[in-house]
Design a protein around this motif. Structure first.
Motif, short mmCIF file in Angstrom:
data_model
loop_
_atom_site.label_atom_id
_atom_site.label_comp_id
_atom_site.label_asym_id
_atom_site.label_seq_id
_atom_site.Cartn_x
_atom_site.Cartn_y
_atom_site.Cartn_z
N ASP A 229 0.84 -1.20 0.00
CA ASP A 229 0.00 0.00 0.00
C ASP A 229 0.88 1.25 0.00
OD1 ASP A 229 -3.01 0.79 0.48
OD2 ASP A 229 -1.78 2.15 1.71
N PRO A 230 0.47 2.31 -0.71
CA PRO A 230 1.27 3.54 -0.72
C PRO A 230 1.49 4.16 0.65
CG PRO A 230 -0.36 3.58 -2.48
CD PRO A 230 -0.67 2.38 -1.64
N SER A 231 0.63 3.86 1.61
CA SER A 231 0.86 4.35 2.97
C SER A 231 2.07 3.67 3.60
CB SER A 231 -0.37 4.12 3.84
OG SER A 231 -0.61 2.73 4.03
N ALA A 235 7.25 4.92 -2.81
CA ALA A 235 8.32 5.24 -3.75
C ALA A 235 8.31 4.29 -4.95
CB ALA A 235 9.67 5.20 -3.05
N VAL A 236 7.21 4.35 -5.72
CA VAL A 236 7.05 3.54 -6.92
C VAL A 236 6.45 4.43 -8.00
CG1 VAL A 236 6.78 1.37 -5.66
CG2 VAL A 236 4.76 2.75 -6.18
N ASP A 237 6.48 3.97 -9.25
CA ASP A 237 6.03 4.85 -10.33
C ASP A 237 4.52 4.97 -10.40
OD1 ASP A 237 5.93 2.12 -11.36
OD2 ASP A 237 5.48 3.02 -13.30
N SER A 238 3.78 3.94 -9.97
CA SER A 238 2.31 3.98 -10.05
C SER A 238 1.71 3.49 -8.73
CB SER A 238 1.81 3.11 -11.20
OG SER A 238 2.28 3.60 -12.44
N PRO A 239 1.77 4.28 -7.67
CA PRO A 239 1.19 3.84 -6.39
C PRO A 239 -0.32 3.69 -6.49
CG PRO A 239 1.84 6.16 -6.29
CD PRO A 239 2.35 5.63 -7.59
N THR A 240 -0.83 2.59 -5.93
CA THR A 240 -2.25 2.27 -6.04
C THR A 240 -2.78 1.90 -4.65
OG1 THR A 240 -1.87 1.38 -8.26
CG2 THR A 240 -3.95 0.81 -7.20
N GLU A 266 12.47 -12.20 -8.11
CA GLU A 266 12.92 -10.87 -8.50
C GLU A 266 12.10 -9.82 -7.77
OE1 GLU A 266 10.33 -9.92 -12.51
OE2 GLU A 266 12.01 -11.30 -12.68
N VAL A 267 12.71 -8.68 -7.48
CA VAL A 267 11.99 -7.57 -6.88
C VAL A 267 12.20 -6.35 -7.76
CG1 VAL A 267 13.93 -7.02 -5.36
CG2 VAL A 267 11.63 -6.20 -4.79
N THR A 268 11.13 -5.60 -8.02
CA THR A 268 11.19 -4.53 -9.01
C THR A 268 10.49 -3.26 -8.52
OG1 THR A 268 9.13 -5.26 -10.08
CG2 THR A 268 11.18 -6.20 -10.92
N ILE A 269 10.75 -2.16 -9.23
CA ILE A 269 9.99 -0.90 -9.26
C ILE A 269 10.27 0.07 -8.11
CG2 ILE A 269 7.63 0.06 -9.24
CD1 ILE A 269 8.55 -0.87 -11.96
N LEU A 270 10.95 -0.33 -7.06
CA LEU A 270 11.34 0.65 -6.05
C LEU A 270 12.12 1.78 -6.73
CD1 LEU A 270 11.72 1.51 -3.01
CD2 LEU A 270 13.91 0.29 -3.15
N ASP A 271 11.74 3.02 -6.45
CA ASP A 271 12.41 4.18 -7.07
C ASP A 271 13.10 5.01 -5.98
OD1 ASP A 271 13.22 6.47 -8.35
OD2 ASP A 271 11.38 6.69 -9.53
N PRO A 272 14.41 4.88 -5.83
CA PRO A 272 15.11 5.63 -4.80
C PRO A 272 15.05 7.15 -4.97
CG PRO A 272 16.42 3.75 -5.48
CD PRO A 272 15.29 3.87 -6.46
#
Length: 293
Positions: A229-231, A235-240, A266-272
């Motif tokens: 959850d975004p809460s 830090a992702v490109d499309s929080p839902t 694999e783990v993906t999409i975390l945006d530092p």
């Protein structure tokens, strides 16, 4: 069922590709290519006592794209998938359990090709989105991070979906999607054989029905950080909204990893770039350590 599961000899490989994402703003590039560094800075390699396979450097990201151009950075994604497939194969041949640190979701093509060469493998797709866009349900294709599940199940241009004549890398009936929470995304599966469990439901019995069968040699686990959850992790490109909390994701991954046949993750999409103090990378590292250790 011919299950081949290597000893849990964890081997971390950076797959820092951002080729499958659109630019987050004009003149910028997606920051998810920095995620492996952020996770390493959180001590992931040492805390897992894992072998370090280094990094596979991706081709150059090209931001320009318009509808009708096909898949953004498509040829570069295909070339990277071939190289990543080889690295995954090497890790498994040495008895390792590959853990890929992405990068965006298009890195899935690499292990999908590797496992297709090894036999028939399933896929546990843990993601807030279906990533199932293709010309059968959309007017055009665009960024592969929103299309990777379609691509690995054989929907798309041959140069991406039929590498070495292996289409499909994963059959529809061998996939289960967990965590999708957009009704439109769920409708994308209506004419396919892909199983799904929406939202925050965690049904490991259903996952086992799909992933542990006599027909399969094992399965791969894809984890997109936006399933949280975004809460918890924005830090992702499309929080839902409506996603899992940290404890739920840890429980889900532990359950999947405990199933016979788990062949890698694999783990993906975390945006530092969206995680200036590193706290979200630290949280994701905690989840991975608790699930994998």
């Amino acid at each position: 069922m011919s299950i081949i599961t290597p000893d849990r000899d964890l081997t971390l490989l950076d797959a820092p590709s951002n080729l499958g994402l659109r630019p987050p703003a004009p003149g910028t590039v997606p920051g998810c290519y920095k995620a492996p560094w952020a996770l390493r800075n959180a001590g992931l390699v040492q805390r897992l006592d894992a072998k370090d396979a280094g990094a596979l450097v991706p081709p150059r990201y090209v931001a320009t794209w318009k509808p009708g151009d096909g898949v953004r950075n498509g040829p570069a994604i295909a070339a990277y998938a071939r190289r990543l497939s080889g690295k995954v194969t090497e890790i498994r041949a040495a008895g390792g359990f590959p853990v890929l640190l992405g990068g965006d979701c298009s890195i899935l093509l690499g292990p999908a090709v590797a496992l297709r060469k090894a036999g028939r493998y399933g896929l546990a797709y843990v993601d807030a989105h279906s990533d199932f866009r293709h010309l059968g349900n959309s007017p055009h294709v665009g960024s592969a991070a929103g299309e990777d599940l379609a691509l690995v199940t054989g929907r798309g241009d041959d140069y991406l979906t039929d590498i070495d004549g292996l289409r499909p890398y994963v059959r529809d009936e061998d996939v289960i999607v967990l965590g999708v929470r957009d009704e439109e995304d769920l409708r994308d599966f209506s004419d396919s054989g892909v199983a799904f469990i929406p939202g925050t439901d965690i049904d490991l019995d259903r996952a086992k029905e799909v992933l542990v069968r006599d027909e399969l040699d094992g399965f791969w686990i894809h984890v997109d950080a936006d399933v949280l959850d975004p809460s918890v992790l924005p830090a992702v490109d499309s929080p839902t909204p409506g996603g899992l909390d940290a404890a739920q994701l840890t429980e889900l991954l532990r359950g999947l990893l405990a199933l016979p046949g788990a062949a890698g993750l694999e783990v993906t999409i975390l945006d530092p770039d969206l995680d200036e103090d590193g706290s979200q990378a630290a949280l994701l590292a905690d989840i991975l350590v608790q699930a994998l250790a």
